[in-house]
Design an enzyme around this catalytic site. Structure first.
Site, PDB file in Angstrom:
ATOM      1  CB  SER A 138      16.223  -5.177  -9.173  1.00  0.00           C
ATOM      2  OG  SER A 138      16.735  -4.099  -9.924  1.00  0.00           O
ATOM      3  CE1 TYR A 148      16.440  -2.209  -4.372  1.00  0.00           C
ATOM      4  CE2 TYR A 148      17.586  -2.314  -6.472  1.00  0.00           C
ATOM      5  CZ  TYR A 148      16.423  -2.388  -5.745  1.00  0.00           C
ATOM      6  OH  TYR A 148      15.234  -2.653  -6.382  1.00  0.00           O
TER       7      TYR A 148
HETATM    8  N1  LIG Z   1      10.545   0.687  -9.063  1.00  0.00           N
HETATM    9  C1  LIG Z   1      11.608   0.180  -9.626  1.00  0.00           C
HETATM   10  O1  LIG Z   1      12.254   0.843 -10.481  1.00  0.00           O
HETATM   11  C2  LIG Z   1      12.036  -1.233  -9.298  1.00  0.00           C
HETATM   12  C3  LIG Z   1      12.886  -1.881 -10.202  1.00  0.00           C
HETATM   13  C4  LIG Z   1      13.282  -3.181  -9.949  1.00  0.00           C
HETATM   14  C5  LIG Z   1      12.851  -3.820  -8.813  1.00  0.00           C
HETATM   15  N2  LIG Z   1      12.050  -3.167  -7.942  1.00  0.00           N
HETATM   16  C6  LIG Z   1      11.629  -3.907  -6.730  1.00  0.00           C
HETATM   17  O2  LIG Z   1      10.223  -4.056  -6.776  1.00  0.00           O
HETATM   18  C7  LIG Z   1       9.719  -4.209  -5.457  1.00  0.00           C
HETATM   19  C8  LIG Z   1       8.541  -3.269  -5.266  1.00  0.00           C
HETATM   20  O3  LIG Z   1       9.001  -1.947  -5.405  1.00  0.00           O
HETATM   21  P1  LIG Z   1       8.098  -0.764  -5.985  1.00  0.00           P
HETATM   22  O4  LIG Z   1       8.911  -0.083  -7.015  1.00  0.00           O
HETATM   23  O5  LIG Z   1       6.754  -1.237  -6.309  1.00  0.00           O
HETATM   24  O6  LIG Z   1       8.111   0.196  -4.692  1.00  0.00           O
HETATM   25  P2  LIG Z   1       6.956   1.055  -3.973  1.00  0.00           P
HETATM   26  O7  LIG Z   1       5.999   1.616  -4.963  1.00  0.00           O
HETATM   27  O8  LIG Z   1       7.692   1.990  -3.080  1.00  0.00           O
HETATM   28  O9  LIG Z   1       6.176  -0.050  -3.084  1.00  0.00           O
HETATM   29  C9  LIG Z   1       6.834  -0.706  -2.039  1.00  0.00           C
HETATM   30  C10 LIG Z   1       5.850  -1.580  -1.265  1.00  0.00           C
HETATM   31  O10 LIG Z   1       6.573  -2.293  -0.258  1.00  0.00           O
HETATM   32  C11 LIG Z   1       5.983  -2.044   1.028  1.00  0.00           C
HETATM   33  N3  LIG Z   1       7.059  -2.054   2.022  1.00  0.00           N
HETATM   34  C12 LIG Z   1       8.164  -1.274   2.085  1.00  0.00           C
HETATM   35  N4  LIG Z   1       8.897  -1.568   3.170  1.00  0.00           N
HETATM   36  C13 LIG Z   1       8.234  -2.563   3.829  1.00  0.00           C
HETATM   37  C14 LIG Z   1       8.464  -3.277   5.045  1.00  0.00           C
HETATM   38  N5  LIG Z   1       9.521  -2.993   5.853  1.00  0.00           N
HETATM   39  N6  LIG Z   1       7.590  -4.241   5.411  1.00  0.00           N
HETATM   40  C15 LIG Z   1       6.509  -4.513   4.637  1.00  0.00           C
HETATM   41  N7  LIG Z   1       6.227  -3.867   3.495  1.00  0.00           N
HETATM   42  C16 LIG Z   1       7.070  -2.894   3.101  1.00  0.00           C
HETATM   43  C17 LIG Z   1       5.269  -0.686   0.875  1.00  0.00           C
HETATM   44  O11 LIG Z   1       4.141  -0.528   1.737  1.00  0.00           O
HETATM   45  P3  LIG Z   1       4.218   0.113   3.225  1.00  0.00           P
HETATM   46  O12 LIG Z   1       5.034   1.357   3.136  1.00  0.00           O
HETATM   47  O13 LIG Z   1       2.781   0.338   3.629  1.00  0.00           O
HETATM   48  O14 LIG Z   1       4.847  -0.950   4.064  1.00  0.00           O
HETATM   49  C18 LIG Z   1       4.761  -0.793  -0.564  1.00  0.00           C
HETATM   50  O15 LIG Z   1       3.555  -1.523  -0.602  1.00  0.00           O
HETATM   51  C19 LIG Z   1      10.896  -3.940  -4.502  1.00  0.00           C
HETATM   52  O16 LIG Z   1      11.408  -5.164  -4.037  1.00  0.00           O
HETATM   53  C20 LIG Z   1      11.911  -3.230  -5.406  1.00  0.00           C
HETATM   54  O17 LIG Z   1      13.229  -3.436  -4.946  1.00  0.00           O
HETATM   55  C21 LIG Z   1      11.618  -1.892  -8.152  1.00  0.00           C
END
Ligand SMILES: NC(=O)c1ccc[n+]([C@@H]2O[C@H](COP(=O)([O-])OP(=O)(O)OC[C@H]3O[C@@H](n4cnc5c(N)ncnc54)[C@H](OP(=O)(O)O)[C@@H]3O)[C@@H](O)[C@H]2O)c1
Length: 257
Positions: A138, A148
Site C-alpha cells: 500500500s 497497518y
Molecule cells: N482498498 C484500499 O484502499 C487498499 C489500498 C492499498 C492496499 N490495499 C490492500 O489490498 C489488499 C486487498 O484489499 P481490498 O481493498 O481488495 O479488500 P477487500 O475488498 O476487503 O478484500 C479482502 C480480501 O481478502 C480476504 N481475506 C481477508 N482476511 C483474510 C484471511 N484472514 N485469510 C484469507 N483471506 C482473507 C477476503 O475474503 P474472505 O473474507 O472470504 O476471507 C477478501 O477476498 C489488502 O492487502 C489491502 O491491505 C487496499
C-alpha cells in the site's frame, strides 16, 4: 498451461486480479475464507473465460490456513506460475484503541503469511527457472500509519530485497503499492470514507492492469497512478511531524461511510 494463485480473491483488488488474469487465459487457484463466495466466483470465471478455476479455502490468520496454501504452492505436478499475495484488512481504531490480539492477527496475515507463501512459491519457481510474485502492499508503507502502514512497509522492503536477491533466476517479485481503492476494505473495517477526497480513489481493475504491466516490465515496485507518484514525491519535502499528523487522520475516521 499458466496458473495463478490469488489470496483474498473474492473481493476488491484480489477479485480484479482474478478477472484480469482469467481474461489473459490463466488457470486460477482462488483462495479466501468464504467457500461459497469462492465457488460462485470460480464458476463465473470458468463460464466467462473458459479457464479452470480451483478453490482453496484458507484462513491466513491461522497456521493451518497458511500451511494449506504453502502445500498447494509446492505441488510439482500442478505448478503455480504467478502468486498474488493480496489478502489483507484494516483494523478499526488507532494505536492503543485496537486490541493487541487484532494487531498480531494483522501481522500474521500481512507479514507471516506473505513471507511463508512467497518462500514456498519462489523456491519452486527458482527450480523451474521462471515465475512471478506480486505482494500487495500500500502507499501506507511510506507514511507513519500504525501497524497497518508498518506491515505494508515490511511487505514492500521484503519484496524489493527478495527481488534483488533472486535477480537472474527467472523469478520476478514486485510490491504493489496502491492508494485508496474502492473495495470492501473500508466498510469491513468500519471506517468512514467521507474525509477521503474523490481524486484519491482508484479503480481496482485499473490498479491491476497497471500492476501486471509493471510486472512484465520487470519492476520490483509498482505505484499504480501518477497522482500517487506525485504525492509520494511531494511527501519527501514535507516535515515528518506534519506528515504523521496528516497521515494519521486521512481515511482513518470510524463510523458510517
Ligand atoms: N482498498 C484500499 O484502499 C487498499 C489500498 C492499498 C492496499 N490495499 C490492500 O489490498 C489488499 C486487498 O484489499 P481490498 O481493498 O481488495 O479488500 P477487500 O475488498 O476487503 O478484500 C479482502 C480480501 O481478502 C480476504 N481475506 C481477508 N482476511 C483474510 C484471511 N484472514 N485469510 C484469507 N483471506 C482473507 C477476503 O475474503 P474472505 O473474507 O472470504 O476471507 C477478501 O477476498 C489488502 O492487502 C489491502 O491491505 C487496499
Amino acid at each position: 498451461m499458466t496458473t495463478a494463485l490469488i489470496t483474498g480473491a473474492t473481493a476488491g483488488i484480489g477479485a480484479a486480479f482474478a478477472r484480469r488474469l482469467a481474461g489473459r487465459g490463466y488457470h486460477l487457484v482462488l483462495t479466501a475464507r468464504n467457500t461459497e463466495r469462492l465457488w460462485r466466483q470460480a464458476t463465473e470465471l470458468h463460464d466467462r473465460h473458459g479457464v479452470e478455476a480451483d478453490v482453496l479455502t484458507a484462513d491466513l490468520a491461522t497456521d493451518e490456513g497458511i500451511a494449506a496454501v504453502e502445500e498447494r504452492l509446492g505441488e510439482t505436478a500442478h505448478p503455480v506460475d504467478l502468486l498474488v499475495n493480496n489478502a489483507g484488512f484494516g483494523n478499526k481504531g488507532r494505536y492503543l484503541e485496537v486490541p493487541v490480539a487484532d494487531e498480531l492477527t494483522m501481522l500474521k496475515v500481512h507479514c507471516e503469511a506473505v513471507l511463508r507463501l512467497t518462500t514456498a512459491a519462489t523456491a519452486a519457481m527458482r527450480e523451474r527457472g521462471r515465475g512471478g510474485v506480486v505482494n500487495v502492499a500500500s502507499v501506507a508503507a511510506f507514511f507513519p500509519r500504525g501497524t497497518y502502514g508498518a506491515s505494508k512497509a515490511w511487505v514492500t522492503q521484503f519484496t524489493q530485497g527478495a527481488a534483488r536477491d533472486l535477480a537472474g533466476t527467472g523469478v520476478r517479485l514486485m510490491a504493489l503499492c496502491p492508494g485508496f481503492v474502492r473495495t470492501e476494505f473500508h466498510e469491513r473495517a468500519g471506517m468512514s470514507t467521507k474525509d477521503i477526497p474523490r481524486w484519491m480513489w482508484l479503480d481496482a481493475d485499473k490498479v491491476v492492469e497497471t500492476a501486471l504491466d509493471d510486472l512484465a516490465r520487470g519492476r520490483a515496485l509498482s505505484i499504480p497512478d501518477p497522482r500517487y507518484k506525485a504525492l509520494l514525491g511531494a511527501s519527501r519535502l514535507v516535515p515528518r511531524g506534519v506528515l504523521a499528523r496528516a497521515s494519521s487522520s486521512t481515511g482513518r475516521k470510524y463510523g458510517p461511510k
